[in-house]
Design an enzyme around this catalytic site. Structure first.
Site, PDB file in Angstrom:
ATOM      1  N   ASP A  48       0.849  -1.194   0.000  1.00 44.93           N
ATOM      2  CA  ASP A  48       0.000   0.000   0.000  1.00 44.93           C
ATOM      3  C   ASP A  48       0.886   1.247   0.000  1.00 44.93           C
ATOM      4  O   ASP A  48       1.461   1.597   1.020  1.00 44.93           O
ATOM      5  CB  ASP A  48      -0.892  -0.044   1.251  1.00 44.93           C
ATOM      6  N   ASN A  90       0.033   4.484  -0.636  1.00 41.68           N
ATOM      7  CA  ASN A  90      -0.507   5.767  -0.170  1.00 41.68           C
ATOM      8  C   ASN A  90      -1.205   5.647   1.182  1.00 41.68           C
ATOM      9  O   ASN A  90      -1.941   6.546   1.592  1.00 41.68           O
ATOM     10  CB  ASN A  90      -1.442   6.375  -1.223  1.00 41.68           C
ATOM     11  N   ASP A  95      -3.764   3.985   2.480  1.00 40.38           N
ATOM     12  CA  ASP A  95      -5.207   4.005   2.708  1.00 40.38           C
ATOM     13  C   ASP A  95      -5.697   2.616   3.110  1.00 40.38           C
ATOM     14  O   ASP A  95      -6.894   2.365   3.172  1.00 40.38           O
ATOM     15  CB  ASP A  95      -5.949   4.527   1.470  1.00 40.38           C
ATOM     16  N   ASP A 100      -1.860  -1.076  -4.022  1.00 41.51           N
ATOM     17  CA  ASP A 100      -2.052  -0.318  -5.255  1.00 41.51           C
ATOM     18  C   ASP A 100      -0.896  -0.549  -6.223  1.00 41.51           C
ATOM     19  O   ASP A 100       0.065  -1.242  -5.900  1.00 41.51           O
ATOM     20  CB  ASP A 100      -2.220   1.177  -4.929  1.00 41.51           C
ATOM     21  N   ASP A 124     -10.211 -15.201 -16.960  1.00 41.48           N
ATOM     22  CA  ASP A 124     -11.065 -15.597 -15.845  1.00 41.48           C
ATOM     23  C   ASP A 124     -12.217 -16.469 -16.342  1.00 41.48           C
ATOM     24  O   ASP A 124     -12.855 -16.149 -17.350  1.00 41.48           O
ATOM     25  CB  ASP A 124     -11.610 -14.286 -15.236  1.00 41.48           C
ATOM     26  N   GLU A 132      -8.147 -19.775 -16.541  1.00 36.42           N
ATOM     27  CA  GLU A 132      -8.759 -20.341 -15.341  1.00 36.42           C
ATOM     28  C   GLU A 132      -9.752 -21.382 -15.831  1.00 36.42           C
ATOM     29  O   GLU A 132     -10.904 -21.093 -16.108  1.00 36.42           O
ATOM     30  CB  GLU A 132      -9.471 -19.283 -14.496  1.00 36.42           C
TER      31      GLU A 132
HETATM   32  C1  GLC Z   1     -12.749 -16.318 -10.836  1.00 34.73           C
HETATM   33  C2  GLC Z   1     -11.909 -15.550  -9.857  1.00 34.73           C
HETATM   34  C3  GLC Z   1     -12.685 -15.350  -8.593  1.00 34.73           C
HETATM   35  C4  GLC Z   1     -13.938 -14.579  -8.921  1.00 34.73           C
HETATM   36  C5  GLC Z   1     -14.732 -15.289 -10.021  1.00 34.73           C
HETATM   37  C6  GLC Z   1     -15.826 -14.426 -10.561  1.00 34.73           C
HETATM   38  O1  GLC Z   1     -13.051 -17.573 -10.373  1.00 34.73           O
HETATM   39  O2  GLC Z   1     -10.701 -16.221  -9.635  1.00 34.73           O
HETATM   40  O3  GLC Z   1     -11.941 -14.698  -7.612  1.00 34.73           O
HETATM   41  O4  GLC Z   1     -14.737 -14.452  -7.787  1.00 34.73           O
HETATM   42  O5  GLC Z   1     -13.897 -15.599 -11.110  1.00 34.73           O
HETATM   43  O6  GLC Z   1     -15.297 -13.431 -11.376  1.00 34.73           O
HETATM   44 CA    CA Z   2      -3.459   2.308  -1.390  1.00 37.39          CA
END
Ligand code: GLC
Ligand code: CA
Length: 599
Positions: free
Chosen positions: A83, A85, A87, A91, A262, A322
């Site tokens: 992190d 900054n 918060d 980032d 994904d 994935e």
């Molecule tokens: C994939 C990601 C997971 C997310 C899901 C929906 O499985 O790894 O973290 O919640 O997609 O986008």
């Molecule tokens: Ca930050």
């Protein structure tokens, strides 16, 4: 070559010194290890003296290998890495401030989970604009700096692209839901219910409840495989495909080296919306179990992947998938019949072994080798950390080294998860009120969600583990006092230093880069062993996966190595001479031996 190996042996044998001719600084002397707390200036993220050059990954691709085959990938969950900054949320500048750490570790490519603008319902996997950066992480200029600074260090940047769905706040969806005749209506999957309060079919969201959400404005249901705030795109509409393909070009033109795609298995649904078969029992959300027969792994996805691959090839980019698969043939299909789809489909069946079981690992590795170029990972942001999944509660550090000793020496591309290299543990929420991941609220207490494996990176033993000066968005795991970068870098026996040495070997020993995989002593239930052989040399990997001492004996004559000795490259054993007698080895509990044999 002899000389190089000698240098490596010397390095791993005696210290954590800088490799001769390598770019790594000595881990014991690195000055940039402690978390940089202030937002780094452009000058800081581009240290002087580093000349801009085209990507030059740490592992020079071996002659017959592509860059993504020899590269070590490292997954960063940006909220939790560093992190800058203060918060409480990590980032892009935070990541930039840690590039030297990653480079010294031996990372060739970072995969950053989504940092696009997002309402953060699913912490970035609900994207509302694919061509920008969420302000909590920075802006496009920060990304440009990160990309350049990474490139200067020979680290490639891979983004994470949720293709299956957008956020319900994306302009496309806001327009789609505004009227049945809107321009983007058909970009999503809308259907009439079967009757009042009757969704179109029985499909469940993977995060609980019906996968259909009624939208009163236009009196139709839309489909969401994940949260209702993540409406599925309609990949049967060519406009969706064109828009997403353009998104990949947008980022390739900014220098990214590829994408982790994904949920690729969820892109298409049965056009007839047939009900899924119901299975016995209920899941954590109280829904009846079901087989996702009609909304997962549909064959239409392959055309999309071929299209994405064509673009990727124009940029020498990699596509990591994935790919949630339940058998090896399904996984194999994601490479493409003509090897023209994903270069790196992830094998989650390997992660599901979930115990130190040589027979099960052998079986899975053999299957994977037959399917295509293997991809190995043992943890990510969606599963309990490997430290806990494989650990027995008593020997977790030794076990973490055994797991590293395996997946980083196998033939294939490894993907590390941040913090694995220091033995980060899960820190699950203690009460339902503490849960941040909505899935954990829905599934509590059976499914506590994924907060536990997403906690802040442990940089030192100071406040907030050096991640931030402010209370982090998730609480730091309790083992940060002992398991952190600053402490481990000083301890030659730490998990971190083990990773350093392992990755150094992986980048320099030809048999680990190029060699075949041959399983050895396949009937041994406790000791996992294999040979990676290349030309006149081979690396012998021996892993005692049990809590007892074990004996092992190797006859490598059938593999063309008549020797009875191996030169020790790396071991966790307390007493191991420079040359080990492989015909009678005594292995300490949960130990690793990596040695080199010659013809
Ligand atoms: C994939 C990601 C997971 C997310 C899901 C929906 O499985 O790894 O973290 O919640 O997609 O986008
Ligand atoms: Ca930050």
């Amino acid at each position: 070559m002899r000389k190089l190996i000698f240098v490596v042996v010397l390095l791993v044998g005696i210290c954590a010194c800088p490799p001769a001719g390598g770019q790594s600084a000595s881990p014991t002397t690195q000055s940039n290890t402690p978390a940089t707390q202030s937002k780094p200036s452009a000058a800081q993220s581009k240290p002087s003296g580093t000349k801009a050059k085209s990507p030059s990954p740490q592992s020079k691709p071996a002659p017959s290998r592509r860059w993504w085959q020899t590269a070590v990938f490292y997954e960063i969950y940006p909220r939790s890495f560093a992190d800058s900054n203060n918060d409480g949320i990590g980032d892009l500048d935070g990541i930039a401030s840690k590039l030297d750490y990653l480079r010294q570790l031996g990372v060739d490519a970072i995969w950053i989970t989504p940092f696009f603008p997002s309402p953060q319902v699913d912490f970035g996997y609900d994207v509302s604009d694919y061509e920008n950066i969420d302000p909590i992480y920075g802006n496009l200029a920060d990304f440009g700096q990160l990309q350049t600074a990474a490139q200067e260090r020979g680290i490639r940047v891979v983004l994470d692209l949720p293709l299956n769905h957008t956020s319900d706040q994306h302009q496309w969806f806001l327009d789609a839901r505004s009227s049945r005749s809107s321009k983007h209506r058909d970009w999503y999957i809308w259907r009439d219910g079967q009757g009042p309060k009757q969704p179109p079919n029985n499909w469940h969201s993977t995060f609980g409840g019906s996968a259909w959400q009624f939208d009163p404005k236009t009196s139709q249901y839309y489909y969401h495989f994940f949260y209702p705030q993540q409406p599925d795109l309609n990949w049967r509409n060519p406009a969706v495909k064109d828009a997403m393909f353009d998104v990949t070009r947008f980022w390739y033109d900014r220098g990214v080296a590829g994408f982790r795609l994904d949920d690729v298995d969820a892109l298409f649904e049965d056009p007839k919306l047939r009900d899924n078969p119901i299975l016995p029992g209920k899941n954590a959300y109280g829904d009846p179990n079901m087989e996702d027969r009609y909304n997962r792994n549909l064959p239409e996805v392959h055309q999309v992947l071929q299209g994405l691959r064509k673009i990727a090839d124009q940029y020498d980019a990699v596509l990591i998938g994935e790919t949630g698969t339940s058998n090896i043939d399904q996984l194999k299909s994601y490479y493409g019949a003509g090897k023209d789809e994903l270069q790196l489909p992830m094998d989650f069946m390997f992660t599901m072994v979930n115990k130190l079981s040589p027979p099960e690992f052998r079986q899975q590795i053999a299957a994977l080798n037959s399917a295509g170029w293997p991809v190995y990972l043992i943890g990510n942001h969606d599963m309990e950390r490997s430290y806990n999944r494989y650990g027995d509660g008593k020997h977790n550090d030794a076990i973490a080294k055994v797991m590293a000793g395996m997946y980083l020496t196998l033939r294939g591309t490894p993907i590390m998860y941040y913090g694995e290299e220091i033995g980060m543990e899960n820190n699950d929420p203690k009460t339902k009120a503490d849960v941040k991941d909505p899935k954990g609220k829905l599934g509590w207490p059976q499914d506590k969600g994924r907060d536990g494996e997403r906690t802040p990176m442990q940089w030192n033993d100071k406040v907030n583990a050096g991640f931030s000066k402010t209370r982090p968005w998730l609480p730091v795991a309790a083992n940060y006092r002992t398991h952190n970068v600053a402490t481990e870098v000083k301890d030659p026996n730490s998990i971190l230093m083990f990773y350093h040495r392992l990755l150094e070997l992986r980048h320099t020993v030809p048999a680990l880069l190029e060699g075949d995989y041959v399983a050895l002593n396949e009937n041994d239930p406790n000791v996992m062993s294999y040979l990676r052989s290349y030309k006149d040399k081979a690396v012998l990997v021996v892993l005692n996966m049990s809590a007892e001492p074990q004996k092992a004996s190797f006859n490598l004559a059938p593999q063309g190595f008549s020797t009875t000795e191996a030169k020790t490259l790396l071991t966790t054993m307390s007493a191991m001479p420079g040359t080990a007698k492989i015909t009678e080895m005594t292995l300490e509990p949960f130990s690793v031996f990596i040695g080199e044999v010659s013809r």
